[in-house]
Design a protein around this motif. Sequence first.
Motif, PDB file in Angstrom:
ATOM      1  N   VAL A  34      45.418  55.215  28.548  1.00  0.00           N
ATOM      2  CA  VAL A  34      44.923  53.846  28.677  1.00  0.00           C
ATOM      3  C   VAL A  34      45.366  53.283  30.024  1.00  0.00           C
ATOM      4  CG1 VAL A  34      45.027  51.527  27.678  1.00  0.00           C
ATOM      5  CG2 VAL A  34      45.113  53.537  26.175  1.00  0.00           C
ATOM      6  N   LYS A  35      44.451  52.591  30.694  1.00  0.00           N
ATOM      7  CA  LYS A  35      44.790  51.900  31.939  1.00  0.00           C
ATOM      8  C   LYS A  35      44.184  50.502  31.924  1.00  0.00           C
ATOM      9  CE  LYS A  35      47.163  54.866  34.326  1.00  0.00           C
ATOM     10  NZ  LYS A  35      48.584  54.659  34.549  1.00  0.00           N
ATOM     11  N   ALA A  36      44.947  49.573  32.450  1.00  0.00           N
ATOM     12  CA  ALA A  36      44.497  48.197  32.606  1.00  0.00           C
ATOM     13  C   ALA A  36      44.561  47.845  34.086  1.00  0.00           C
ATOM     14  CB  ALA A  36      45.380  47.253  31.797  1.00  0.00           C
ATOM     15  N   PHE A  37      43.580  47.104  34.532  1.00  0.00           N
ATOM     16  CA  PHE A  37      43.452  46.731  35.935  1.00  0.00           C
ATOM     17  C   PHE A  37      43.141  45.244  36.011  1.00  0.00           C
ATOM     18  CE2 PHE A  37      42.028  51.044  35.275  1.00  0.00           C
ATOM     19  CZ  PHE A  37      42.586  51.768  36.319  1.00  0.00           C
ATOM     20  N   GLY A  38      43.919  44.501  36.820  1.00  0.00           N
ATOM     21  CA  GLY A  38      43.549  43.104  36.999  1.00  0.00           C
ATOM     22  C   GLY A  38      44.663  42.173  37.392  1.00  0.00           C
ATOM     23  N   ASN A  39      44.243  40.987  37.774  1.00  0.00           N
ATOM     24  CA  ASN A  39      45.161  39.913  38.164  1.00  0.00           C
ATOM     25  C   ASN A  39      46.027  39.468  36.992  1.00  0.00           C
ATOM     26  OD1 ASN A  39      44.363  39.614  40.824  1.00  0.00           O
ATOM     27  ND2 ASN A  39      42.746  38.173  40.297  1.00  0.00           N
ATOM     28  N   GLY A  40      47.280  39.157  37.270  1.00  0.00           N
ATOM     29  CA  GLY A  40      48.164  38.563  36.283  1.00  0.00           C
ATOM     30  C   GLY A  40      48.801  39.533  35.311  1.00  0.00           C
ATOM     31  N   LEU A  41      48.474  40.793  35.403  1.00  0.00           N
ATOM     32  CA  LEU A  41      48.968  41.779  34.446  1.00  0.00           C
ATOM     33  C   LEU A  41      50.486  41.874  34.429  1.00  0.00           C
ATOM     34  CD1 LEU A  41      48.203  43.926  32.380  1.00  0.00           C
ATOM     35  CD2 LEU A  41      47.800  45.510  34.244  1.00  0.00           C
ATOM     36  N   SER A  42      51.106  41.825  35.582  1.00  0.00           N
ATOM     37  CA  SER A  42      52.568  41.992  35.650  1.00  0.00           C
ATOM     38  C   SER A  42      53.316  40.874  34.915  1.00  0.00           C
ATOM     39  CB  SER A  42      53.047  42.092  37.097  1.00  0.00           C
ATOM     40  OG  SER A  42      52.697  40.935  37.816  1.00  0.00           O
ATOM     41  N   TYR A  43      52.723  39.699  34.794  1.00  0.00           N
ATOM     42  CA  TYR A  43      53.358  38.606  34.052  1.00  0.00           C
ATOM     43  C   TYR A  43      53.649  39.018  32.610  1.00  0.00           C
ATOM     44  CZ  TYR A  43      53.843  34.243  31.455  1.00  0.00           C
ATOM     45  OH  TYR A  43      54.293  33.255  30.621  1.00  0.00           O
ATOM     46  N   TRP A  44      52.777  39.808  32.031  1.00  0.00           N
ATOM     47  CA  TRP A  44      52.861  40.149  30.614  1.00  0.00           C
ATOM     48  C   TRP A  44      53.798  41.306  30.313  1.00  0.00           C
ATOM     49  CZ3 TRP A  44      51.328  36.504  27.554  1.00  0.00           C
ATOM     50  CH2 TRP A  44      50.428  35.566  28.060  1.00  0.00           C
ATOM     51  N   PHE A  45      54.345  41.946  31.345  1.00  0.00           N
ATOM     52  CA  PHE A  45      55.261  43.073  31.123  1.00  0.00           C
ATOM     53  C   PHE A  45      56.476  42.667  30.287  1.00  0.00           C
ATOM     54  CE2 PHE A  45      54.062  45.314  35.389  1.00  0.00           C
ATOM     55  CZ  PHE A  45      52.812  45.591  34.885  1.00  0.00           C
ATOM     56  N   LYS A  46      56.973  41.451  30.476  1.00  0.00           N
ATOM     57  CA  LYS A  46      58.168  41.017  29.734  1.00  0.00           C
ATOM     58  C   LYS A  46      57.886  40.866  28.234  1.00  0.00           C
ATOM     59  CE  LYS A  46      57.292  36.345  31.348  1.00  0.00           C
ATOM     60  NZ  LYS A  46      57.699  35.360  32.315  1.00  0.00           N
ATOM     61  N   PHE A  47      56.637  40.636  27.871  1.00  0.00           N
ATOM     62  CA  PHE A  47      56.272  40.489  26.465  1.00  0.00           C
ATOM     63  C   PHE A  47      55.748  41.791  25.864  1.00  0.00           C
ATOM     64  CE2 PHE A  47      55.472  36.404  28.597  1.00  0.00           C
ATOM     65  CZ  PHE A  47      56.400  35.613  27.926  1.00  0.00           C
ATOM     66  N   PHE A  48      55.142  42.608  26.702  1.00  0.00           N
ATOM     67  CA  PHE A  48      54.553  43.877  26.276  1.00  0.00           C
ATOM     68  C   PHE A  48      54.999  44.962  27.261  1.00  0.00           C
ATOM     69  CE2 PHE A  48      51.661  40.374  25.243  1.00  0.00           C
ATOM     70  CZ  PHE A  48      51.558  40.513  23.863  1.00  0.00           C
ATOM     71  N   PRO A  49      56.234  45.460  27.121  1.00  0.00           N
ATOM     72  CA  PRO A  49      56.797  46.392  28.104  1.00  0.00           C
ATOM     73  C   PRO A  49      55.963  47.658  28.336  1.00  0.00           C
ATOM     74  CG  PRO A  49      58.488  45.663  26.565  1.00  0.00           C
ATOM     75  CD  PRO A  49      57.188  45.129  26.060  1.00  0.00           C
ATOM     76  N   ASN A  50      55.237  48.132  27.327  1.00  0.00           N
ATOM     77  CA  ASN A  50      54.473  49.362  27.523  1.00  0.00           C
ATOM     78  C   ASN A  50      53.269  49.176  28.457  1.00  0.00           C
ATOM     79  OD1 ASN A  50      52.858  47.933  25.649  1.00  0.00           O
ATOM     80  ND2 ASN A  50      52.150  49.826  24.689  1.00  0.00           N
TER      81      ASN A  50
END
Length: 174
Positions: A34-50
């Motif tokens: 699975v790959k995700a591409f886009g703006n703002g994605l890094s913000y969500w790493f703290k809530f969804f580490p995977n």
Amino acid sequence: KEYDVVFVGSFPEQSGDGCLRAEIISRIPEKYKVKAFGNGLSYWFKFFPNLKERTGFCGLQEDSALNEIYNKSKIVLNIHSTWHESSLSARTYEIGLAGAFQLLDWREDLDNLFPKGVLRSFRYADEVNGLIDKWLTKDEERNDLARKAREYILEHHTWRHRAEEMLRIYFKNK
């Protein structure tokens, strides 16, 4: 294909849209690439580490790069913004024109703009993983549906079609 499932789009910070997209993508079983591409994605790493391992890039890309991503993918997830409940985004047409198979969240206009069965949709986030499991095993059918969607878009949903329809309506009302 390089990816089993991809999502290309924005992940707005502190937003229901960003959270919904991040959660859906983070919950896709680890057995899939699975790959995700886009703006703002890094913000969500703290809530969804995977999501860190599932990130292709953070930010915008040129159309040619998006087309390449779509063509390297077995399934492209298309998750619309929650604030427009009926209309289809331009991404619906971009994915279709790239010849990629997409799973999209159902919108009222889907039934008005496409024949039944040309595009596959879901109504609830908890349906996504079951649909991924189902469609990843059906290469031929997935490719056939992607081809039909592309052909339908080329026959009915180009900019020329839209311009002609607007002019038709305009002159009809004069």
